[in-house]
Design a protein around this motif. Structure first.
Motif, mmCIF file in Angstrom:
data_model
loop_
_atom_site.group_PDB
_atom_site.id
_atom_site.type_symbol
_atom_site.label_atom_id
_atom_site.label_comp_id
_atom_site.label_asym_id
_atom_site.label_seq_id
_atom_site.Cartn_x
_atom_site.Cartn_y
_atom_site.Cartn_z
ATOM 1 N N MET A 147 -60.508 -113.810 -18.752
ATOM 2 C CA MET A 147 -60.628 -114.978 -19.617
ATOM 3 C C MET A 147 -61.293 -116.144 -18.892
ATOM 4 N N LEU A 148 -60.911 -116.333 -17.627
ATOM 5 C CA LEU A 148 -61.508 -117.414 -16.839
ATOM 6 C C LEU A 148 -63.008 -117.204 -16.675
ATOM 7 N N ALA A 149 -63.399 -115.982 -16.337
ATOM 8 C CA ALA A 149 -64.824 -115.699 -16.164
ATOM 9 C C ALA A 149 -65.581 -115.886 -17.477
ATOM 10 N N GLY A 150 -65.008 -115.376 -18.561
ATOM 11 C CA GLY A 150 -65.676 -115.501 -19.856
ATOM 12 C C GLY A 150 -65.832 -116.937 -20.293
ATOM 13 N N PHE A 151 -64.764 -117.756 -20.131
ATOM 14 C CA PHE A 151 -64.824 -119.148 -20.574
ATOM 15 C C PHE A 151 -65.778 -119.978 -19.716
ATOM 16 N N VAL A 152 -65.824 -119.702 -18.412
ATOM 17 C CA VAL A 152 -66.748 -120.438 -17.542
ATOM 18 C C VAL A 152 -68.193 -120.134 -17.924
ATOM 19 N N LEU A 153 -68.509 -118.860 -18.126
ATOM 20 C CA LEU A 153 -69.867 -118.490 -18.541
ATOM 21 C C LEU A 153 -70.191 -119.042 -19.918
ATOM 22 N N LEU A 154 -69.200 -119.019 -20.807
ATOM 23 C CA LEU A 154 -69.402 -119.531 -22.165
ATOM 24 C C LEU A 154 -69.708 -121.020 -22.151
ATOM 25 N N GLY A 155 -68.909 -121.786 -21.403
ATOM 26 C CA GLY A 155 -69.126 -123.230 -21.345
ATOM 27 C C GLY A 155 -70.444 -123.591 -20.698
ATOM 28 N N PHE A 156 -70.783 -122.917 -19.594
ATOM 29 C CA PHE A 156 -72.037 -123.231 -18.904
ATOM 30 C C PHE A 156 -73.238 -122.852 -19.766
ATOM 31 N N GLY A 157 -73.182 -121.678 -20.388
ATOM 32 C CA GLY A 157 -74.300 -121.228 -21.209
ATOM 33 C C GLY A 157 -74.535 -122.101 -22.423
ATOM 34 N N LEU A 158 -73.462 -122.455 -23.132
ATOM 35 C CA LEU A 158 -73.625 -123.258 -24.337
ATOM 36 C C LEU A 158 -74.093 -124.673 -24.018
ATOM 37 N N GLU A 159 -73.552 -125.272 -22.960
ATOM 38 C CA GLU A 159 -73.992 -126.616 -22.607
ATOM 39 C C GLU A 159 -75.444 -126.619 -22.131
ATOM 40 N N THR A 160 -75.853 -125.572 -21.425
ATOM 41 C CA THR A 160 -77.258 -125.436 -21.035
ATOM 42 C C THR A 160 -78.150 -125.394 -22.269
ATOM 43 N N THR A 161 -77.724 -124.640 -23.273
ATOM 44 C CA THR A 161 -78.481 -124.543 -24.519
ATOM 45 C C THR A 161 -78.548 -125.884 -25.230
ATOM 46 N N LEU A 162 -77.395 -126.537 -25.384
ATOM 47 C CA LEU A 162 -77.354 -127.810 -26.106
ATOM 48 C C LEU A 162 -78.138 -128.887 -25.364
ATOM 49 N N PHE A 163 -78.023 -128.908 -24.048
ATOM 50 C CA PHE A 163 -78.764 -129.901 -23.274
ATOM 51 C C PHE A 163 -80.268 -129.734 -23.480
ATOM 52 N N GLY A 164 -80.769 -128.503 -23.289
ATOM 53 C CA GLY A 164 -82.200 -128.273 -23.450
ATOM 54 C C GLY A 164 -82.689 -128.587 -24.847
ATOM 55 N N ALA A 165 -81.878 -128.261 -25.852
ATOM 56 C CA ALA A 165 -82.284 -128.512 -27.239
ATOM 57 C C ALA A 165 -82.297 -130.008 -27.548
ATOM 58 N N TYR A 166 -81.255 -130.729 -27.137
ATOM 59 C CA TYR A 166 -81.201 -132.167 -27.388
ATOM 60 C C TYR A 166 -82.335 -132.892 -26.670
ATOM 61 N N GLU A 167 -82.574 -132.540 -25.413
ATOM 62 C CA GLU A 167 -83.620 -133.218 -24.651
ATOM 63 C C GLU A 167 -84.988 -132.972 -25.277
ATOM 64 N N SER A 168 -85.265 -131.741 -25.682
ATOM 65 C CA SER A 168 -86.554 -131.426 -26.296
ATOM 66 C C SER A 168 -86.717 -132.148 -27.626
ATOM 67 N N MET A 169 -85.646 -132.166 -28.426
ATOM 68 C CA MET A 169 -85.709 -132.825 -29.732
ATOM 69 C C MET A 169 -85.973 -134.320 -29.571
ATOM 70 N N LEU A 170 -85.227 -134.970 -28.665
ATOM 71 C CA LEU A 170 -85.363 -136.414 -28.507
ATOM 72 C C LEU A 170 -86.712 -136.782 -27.898
ATOM 73 N N SER A 171 -87.207 -135.986 -26.970
ATOM 74 C CA SER A 171 -88.494 -136.274 -26.344
ATOM 75 C C SER A 171 -89.656 -136.036 -27.301
ATOM 76 N N GLU A 172 -89.479 -135.128 -28.248
ATOM 77 C CA GLU A 172 -90.542 -134.811 -29.197
ATOM 78 C C GLU A 172 -90.665 -135.872 -30.287
ATOM 79 N N ALA A 173 -89.578 -136.601 -30.555
ATOM 80 C CA ALA A 173 -89.585 -137.581 -31.642
ATOM 81 C C ALA A 173 -90.331 -138.848 -31.229
ATOM 82 N N PRO A 174 -91.086 -139.466 -32.131
ATOM 83 C CA PRO A 174 -91.740 -140.742 -31.813
ATOM 84 C C PRO A 174 -90.692 -141.816 -31.525
ATOM 85 N N GLN A 175 -91.057 -142.787 -30.699
ATOM 86 C CA GLN A 175 -90.118 -143.837 -30.317
ATOM 87 C C GLN A 175 -89.599 -144.607 -31.522
#
Length: 535
Positions: free
Chosen positions: A373-401
């Motif tokens: 459970m510990l291994a699964g939750f650590v990988l789950l949290g790291f993977g999902l936050e990596t995804t959300l971070f990359g998506a949010y950063e790309s979305m915000l940078s792509e939008a006009p000021q």
């Protein structure tokens, strides 16, 4: 000549000071986000105390819990675009004030109706605060490399807030009455208001054309209907229920009308042309899919830990903490990963890592496997936050000021919709896989009892306790086995959705494009009409 030179030097000093204080501005924005994130979850542990004190009906209790995220999700686009028009700092400070007043009203509520109204006002304040934090961050950090680091810190704070809410609520309830979970907001808001007024820069969009009031109301009403319908589905309401279908249909009609209206207008409330940019539309889709997997899995994981393994709520919260810590680590490391791997590989890898973690968790059974459970939750949290971070950063940078507020609102709305759809979809999958294993009949258990037990694992345990003896033991064992089977099926479905997200992420840019970034223009004085940023 001398006066002009002196004024120019003063403005240059102000610009340099603003640049030096941008990390202080980030701290202020993160405190804002922390309050909103904590308030979204802090009430969950206080529900029993609220029920005992105020004696709300079943419908009133449902609204006490759900009205905050429902109102907040509905008004994100309205206040995000209003901030682009009248000033993002102004909307943020008004949100602070309203959040503080609503917190006091909620803490002192003496009946369910007042608490519902106060929670709704908290939702309005949250809708003012959330898009403003991201859009001001977009302005203060014009350099994409620094902005990526700031977004990483911002997202790590969001993960902390979601985890701290239940723990803070539990601590306060042990020492004070349930209203204390709201009073904690007030001193923080009293500090945030003057500090925010002093430090936060003001910014607006280009201000062309009138603000589309009708369009803003259509978007708010449409999102309210859709989110309400999705939440009812997630709560187990019948799909054919008029109270589920009607909000969904009205919401869909209003949102369709909103899209058509924006396409016809010369100066639309939300520039839908942003969705023609692959990076923007793909980022929004990735946020929805990531939240769809995360929230549904967290809900089912909490049920598994408490009902199957028999852990207490506090032990359940502690078991889920590694997921939060891993998410924090991914947020803090996100800027470096984005520079090294680029948005495409980062988001795709995040989805794949999360899918691997989900598949790994299918090895869970009736016995407690803490290491797995510990291994699964650590990988789950790291993977999902990596995804959300990359998506949010790309979305915000792509939008006009000048559309930063609207873009941030779209991102936050997709976050909320993904969470609601995830609970509804994965909950439906779970129920479909669990029900037949119990309702089909258990040897020695009356058919009526088996049918009742097929509704949920909690209800199955109640029926088993009423039956007692060997029949009760058999029903409890069968229900536990059926739930574990349903958990495995749900995890497999989640893995499929996450892999779909990985394929979708292939449309993102391969590298983190930083060319064309310019310095922040010299900000106007506080009493000027607006301060602009060139990116």
């Amino acid at each position: 000549m001398t006066g002009t030179t002196t004024a120019g030097a003063a403005l240059r000093r102000r610009a340099a000071g603003a640049g030096a204080n941008r990390w202080v501005v980030l701290v202020v924005l993160c405190v804002s986000l922390l309050l909103v994130a904590v308030d979204a979850t802090v009430l969950h542990v206080a529900v029993p105390a609220v029920t005992e004190d105020l004696r709300p009906g079943a419908i009133e209790l449902l609204w006490i819990v759900d009205v905050y995220p429902l109102v907040c999700a509905s008004l994100l686009i309205l206040f995000g675009t209003l901030g682009d028009r009248v000033g993002r700092r102004r909307i943020l400070l008004l949100g602070y004030a309203l959040f503080g007043v609503a917190s006091a009203l909620a803490a002192l509520a003496d009946n369910a109706q007042v608490l519902i109204a106060a929670r709704a006002l908290l939702g309005v304040g949250g809708a003012m605060i959330m898009p403003a934090t991201l859009s001001i961050l977009r302005q203060v950090f014009p350099d994409r490399r620094e902005r990526a680091l700031a977004i990483g810190i911002w997202s790590a704070v969001a993960a902390v807030g979601a985890a701290v809410g239940p723990l803070l609520g539990g601590f306060l309830l042990e020492h004070f009455w349930w209203g204390s979970v709201f009073l904690v907001n007030i001193p923080l808001m009293l500090v945030s208001l003057p500090v925010g007024r002093l430090l936060l820069p003001e910014s607006k969009g280009d201000g062309r054309g009138p603000w589309d009031v009708v369009g803003a109301l259509m978007a708010a009403a449409g999102l309210f209907g859709v989110v309400l319908g999705v939440k009812r589905l997630g709560g187990g309401e019948p799909v054919a229920s008029v109270f589920t279908v009607l909000p969904l249909m009205l919401g869909a009609v209003l949102l369709t009308g909103f899209v058509r209206r924006q396409r016809r207008r010369t100066h639309p409330l939300v520039d839908l042309e942003m969705f023609r940019r692959p990076a923007f539309s793909t980022s929004v889709g990735c946020i929805v899919l990531a939240m769809l997997a995360l929230v549904g899995l967290e809900l089912i994981a909490a049920q598994y830990l408490q009902l199957v393994l028999g852990l207490s709520p506090l032990e359940t919260g502690l078991r889920l903490l590694p997921l939060t810590f891993a998410a924090m680590a991914a947020g803090l490391a996100g800027a470096r990963m984005l520079r090294r791997f680029g948005p495409r590989r980062m988001v795709c890898a995040g989805f794949c890592l999360t899918a691997f973690a989900v598949v790994l968790l299918t090895a869970l059974g009736r016995t407690d496997n803490c290491a797995l459970m510990l291994a699964g939750f650590v990988l789950l949290g790291f993977g999902l936050e990596t995804t959300l971070f990359g998506a949010y950063e790309s979305m915000l940078s792509e939008a006009p000021q000048d559309q930063a507020g609207g873009a941030a609102a779209i991102g936050e709305t997709s976050y909320q919709l993904g969470a609601g759809i995830g609970i509804a979809l994965l909950g439906t999958v779970m129920n479909a896989a669990y029900g037949p294993g119990v309702a089909g009949g258990v040897p020695g258990v009356p058919s009526s009892a088996s049918a009742a037990a097929g509704h949920s694992l909690g209800e199955a345990y109640e029926v088993a306790a009423q039956l007692g003896g060997p029949a009760g033991v058999a029903l409890r064992r069968a229900a536990g086995d059926a739930f574990v089977h349903g958990l495995h099926v749900t995890l497999v479905v989640s893995a499929g959705l996450l892999l779909l997200g990985a394929v979708m992420a292939l449309r993102l840019p391969r590298v983190m494009q930083c060319e064309g970034e310019e310095a922040v223009s010299v900000p106007a004085p506080r009493d000027a009409v607006e301060s602009r940023v060139s990116v």
